[in-house]
Design a protein around this motif. Structure first.
Motif, mmCIF file in Angstrom:
data_model
loop_
_atom_site.group_PDB
_atom_site.id
_atom_site.type_symbol
_atom_site.label_atom_id
_atom_site.label_comp_id
_atom_site.label_asym_id
_atom_site.label_seq_id
_atom_site.Cartn_x
_atom_site.Cartn_y
_atom_site.Cartn_z
ATOM 1 N N ALA A 95 0.825 -1.205 0.000
ATOM 2 C CA ALA A 95 0.000 0.000 0.000
ATOM 3 C C ALA A 95 0.865 1.262 0.000
ATOM 4 C CB ALA A 95 -0.926 0.011 1.216
ATOM 5 N N PHE A 96 2.168 1.104 0.246
ATOM 6 C CA PHE A 96 3.075 2.255 0.219
ATOM 7 C C PHE A 96 3.223 2.729 -1.226
ATOM 8 C CE2 PHE A 96 5.620 0.513 4.087
ATOM 9 C CZ PHE A 96 4.620 0.927 4.943
ATOM 10 N N ALA A 97 2.638 3.870 -1.536
ATOM 11 C CA ALA A 97 2.634 4.356 -2.918
ATOM 12 C C ALA A 97 3.710 5.413 -3.173
ATOM 13 C CB ALA A 97 1.260 4.921 -3.261
ATOM 14 N N PHE A 98 4.476 5.766 -2.161
ATOM 15 C CA PHE A 98 5.489 6.804 -2.340
ATOM 16 C C PHE A 98 6.614 6.318 -3.242
ATOM 17 C CE2 PHE A 98 3.680 8.004 1.833
ATOM 18 C CZ PHE A 98 3.224 9.267 1.483
ATOM 19 N N GLN A 99 7.080 7.201 -4.112
ATOM 20 C CA GLN A 99 8.170 6.878 -5.028
ATOM 21 C C GLN A 99 9.418 6.446 -4.257
ATOM 22 O OE1 GLN A 99 7.636 6.830 -8.285
ATOM 23 N NE2 GLN A 99 9.686 6.131 -8.783
#
Length: 133
Positions: A95-99
């Motif tokens: 769920a971690f969507a950070f680049q």
């Protein structure tokens, strides 16, 4: 939410190690992959990661990053410490969507990074592509 699609039939001798702490997500992915013809070993956390790799001999690993006992980044680092495991493709499903999270996981050896919610057909396509390499 995951979207179902009709899968292609996989080779039933393909072992997938699935590390996912969310019971519903783990069960849904596992049942779908079994339906696709894969052998799946499910882990709700990372504590049995090393022993499971040694015993199950996975052809591919699906890895969540946020686990209750150890984070997925640590597990990626553990793989780097075992040259005999470096050939096993790892697909992060998180769920971690950070680049920055994606870049960190890829720099630690993950081959792909899929952001939840993931479509199951996309997941299987990614698995097939990694296994074909």
């Amino acid at each position: 939410m995951m979207i179902l699609a009709l899968p292609s039939r996989a080779n039933s001798s393909t072992n997938i190690l699935l590390i996912e702490d969310n019971d519903i997500s783990r069960q849904l992915m596992s049942e779908y992959l079994k339906y696709c013809g894969y052998n799946v070993l499910e882990l709700p956390g990372g504590s049995a990661f090393e022993t499971s790799i040694a015993a199950f001999q996975p052809d591919l690993i699906l890895l969540d990053l946020k686990l209750p006992d150890v984070d997925g980044f640590t597990l990626l680092q553990q793989v780097q410490q075992h040259p005999e495991w470096l050939h096993i493709p790892i697909i992060v499903v998180s769920a971690f969507a950070f680049q920055s999270d994606q870049q960190r996981a890829l720099s630690l050896g993950a081959r792909r990074y899929l952001v939840k919610p993931v479509k199951l057909v996309q997941l299987e396509r990614s698995i097939q592509e990694e296994l074909a390499q």
